[in-house]
Design an enzyme around this catalytic site. Sequence first.
Site, PDB file in Angstrom:
ATOM      1  N   CYS A   1       2.498 -17.957  35.671  1.00 45.41           N
ATOM      2  CA  CYS A   1       1.796 -17.407  34.516  1.00 45.41           C
ATOM      3  C   CYS A   1       0.335 -17.121  34.883  1.00 45.41           C
ATOM      4  O   CYS A   1       0.073 -16.182  35.623  1.00 45.41           O
ATOM      5  CB  CYS A   1       1.924 -18.363  33.334  1.00 45.41           C
ATOM      6  SG  CYS A   1       1.556 -17.600  31.732  1.00 45.41           S
TER       7      CYS A   1
ATOM      8  N   HIS B   1       7.920 -18.738  33.325  1.00 50.54           N
ATOM      9  CA  HIS B   1       7.835 -20.177  33.623  1.00 50.54           C
ATOM     10  C   HIS B   1       9.196 -20.663  34.139  1.00 50.54           C
ATOM     11  O   HIS B   1      10.039 -21.110  33.353  1.00 50.54           O
ATOM     12  CB  HIS B   1       7.450 -20.957  32.368  1.00 50.54           C
ATOM     13  CG  HIS B   1       6.035 -20.776  31.938  1.00 50.54           C
ATOM     14  ND1 HIS B   1       5.043 -21.670  32.264  1.00 50.54           N
ATOM     15  CD2 HIS B   1       5.438 -19.779  31.232  1.00 50.54           C
ATOM     16  CE1 HIS B   1       3.893 -21.259  31.753  1.00 50.54           C
ATOM     17  NE2 HIS B   1       4.109 -20.101  31.130  1.00 50.54           N
TER      18      HIS B   1
ATOM     19  N   GLU C   1       9.972 -23.309  35.555  1.00 48.91           N
ATOM     20  CA  GLU C   1      10.172 -24.760  35.435  1.00 48.91           C
ATOM     21  C   GLU C   1      11.014 -25.134  34.223  1.00 48.91           C
ATOM     22  O   GLU C   1      11.673 -26.182  34.211  1.00 48.91           O
ATOM     23  CB  GLU C   1       8.822 -25.490  35.373  1.00 48.91           C
ATOM     24  CG  GLU C   1       7.989 -25.266  34.131  1.00 48.91           C
ATOM     25  CD  GLU C   1       7.059 -24.062  34.207  1.00 48.91           C
ATOM     26  OE1 GLU C   1       6.072 -24.038  33.451  1.00 48.91           O
ATOM     27  OE2 GLU C   1       7.332 -23.150  35.010  1.00 48.91           O
TER      28      GLU C   1
END
Length: 597
Positions: free
Chosen positions: A398, A525, A527
């Site tokens: 990001c 993102h 994750e």
Amino acid sequence: MKYVVVSGGVVSGLGKGVTASSIGLILKSCGFRVTAIKIDPYLNIDAGTMSPIEHGEVYVLDDGGEVDLDLGNYERFMDIKLTSENNITTGKVYKHVLEKERRGDYLGKTVQVVPHITDAIQEWIERAARIPVDGQSGPADVCVIELGGTIGDIESMPFIEALGQFSYRVGTDNFCLIHVSLVPVLNVVGEQKTKPTQHSVRDLRGLGLSPNILACRSTKPLEDNVKAKLSQFCHVPMENVVTLYDCPNIWHIPLLLKEQKAHEAIFRVLNLEGLAKEPALEEWSLMAKMTDKLHVPVRIAVVGKYTELLDSYLSIHKALLHASVARRKKLVIDWISASDLEQGAKKENPDAYKAAWKLLKGADGVLVPGGFGSRGVEGKMLAAKYSRENRVPYLGICLGMQLAVIEYARTILGLADANSTELDPNTKNPCVIFMPEGSKTHMGGTMRLGSRRTYFHSKDSKSARLYGNKSFVDERHRHRYEVNPAMVPRFESSGLTFTGKDETGQRMEIVELPNHPFYVGAQFHPEYKSRPGKPSPLFLGLIGAASGELDTVLLQSYQETVVPRSLPNGKLERVYWKGAAKKPVSVVYSLCDRVYS
């Protein structure tokens, strides 16, 4: 529908979220379909506008919901995809009730906490519990509900009253309450003290809820006489008192619950004894135990803004852990405050400046996560520059991607004032700009949120190969700013490539430096979708590059796209094609080899 409610007493931070996640995992391993709900008693509509330093990270769901980090634990442990409906807040409930009042739905009645707020809570629970979250149709068998906060908090009272009514509404065979409490050990006498838990249960019962199971946090297993005392004074069968003692990693918690037969206690309360299988946690157990034995380190520097509270980057931490375990490496994270890398820190706090740069230069890989605001931005760009110039594996997420682009513009393109309009609205070289669909007047829920599709524009890129040479991937987003598409041709002509873009080709999603060992930025993102045993491809790439094994990771990522065939000995075989000559190579492995090697 069966409901398992997890509450907490004595102090906050006992691990209710991990306990609820572990219970969900065990129930799923017993053959039940499971969903989860988190109740947050704060007045915010959602977690989107809350400071990570105060509340931990904001976790983003597929549907764009900005929710509490515990929903991330639920998704990782149970391997499910939740919705924003699965996070109930006081703000959401009151907003819903007040909107009904304004419409006249209550027909002139006086709107009160009881019954209108409590009824709305119960209806929300039933509605959210029916939403499929595991990819199958129809509702789940069991819904695990975590009640945030601590028993006795004023803001929790409407939810406790609602849950008390709900237990009668659904029947005792369909409602199981697990109370997580603290059994401290005083260093002076070394004795496990039960009084805090006794008082917490007394308060809970005074509010109309009686726990069926006690999950006691302690530094070591509870002694039998302590269990007997808790059973007597809390009116809970002794076999329903379990210990959640300190473990090397949280993946042991489901195993602790299984060893103490917590699942059997739940089945007795919910009348499920004849329907449940034995928990199938063999692979989970292998993963938990193997993690403790890893000894070859891989050191990752995480350069962030909110490093004073590590929960601010919880999903980042977990995704790094998933990837390092998959590569059989012991993860070592050096948390670096980005401000400490800046020239200002060199003058104001030279010791912190020196320590930060020492950690950065000693790292095998560098990760710059997302964030907002100007604090620490220059330090993050210095970390990106150091990684680029010294060929250190780098992953920017990001804002970390955007700053890598800005640093490249300043250093390689010679645009000294290159910047983001978020940081400098008057910059003459806006490399990162505000997205046209965003709002500049409202913060909550106005970003580009949730699952969006990224199309690969170069199948030879590292990112495309890490994702198994798919034509596109769906990943979760949370941003207001994007790389300026007008500057993309200039970047690409100088060697920076945008290998992933949205469906229009105008929104940059992935950036890479082809001549670098691993220099990747992602606007999304990754994750948020990493799971134990199924690590995020980009995190796997970072760990692979940081440990000198990127080629192996890329090869195995390709193998994942080849359909295996079963062999008579119970193993699996994949055939892939290696090298320019496309020589067929057979790989035979077991499921555990595939997941954990």
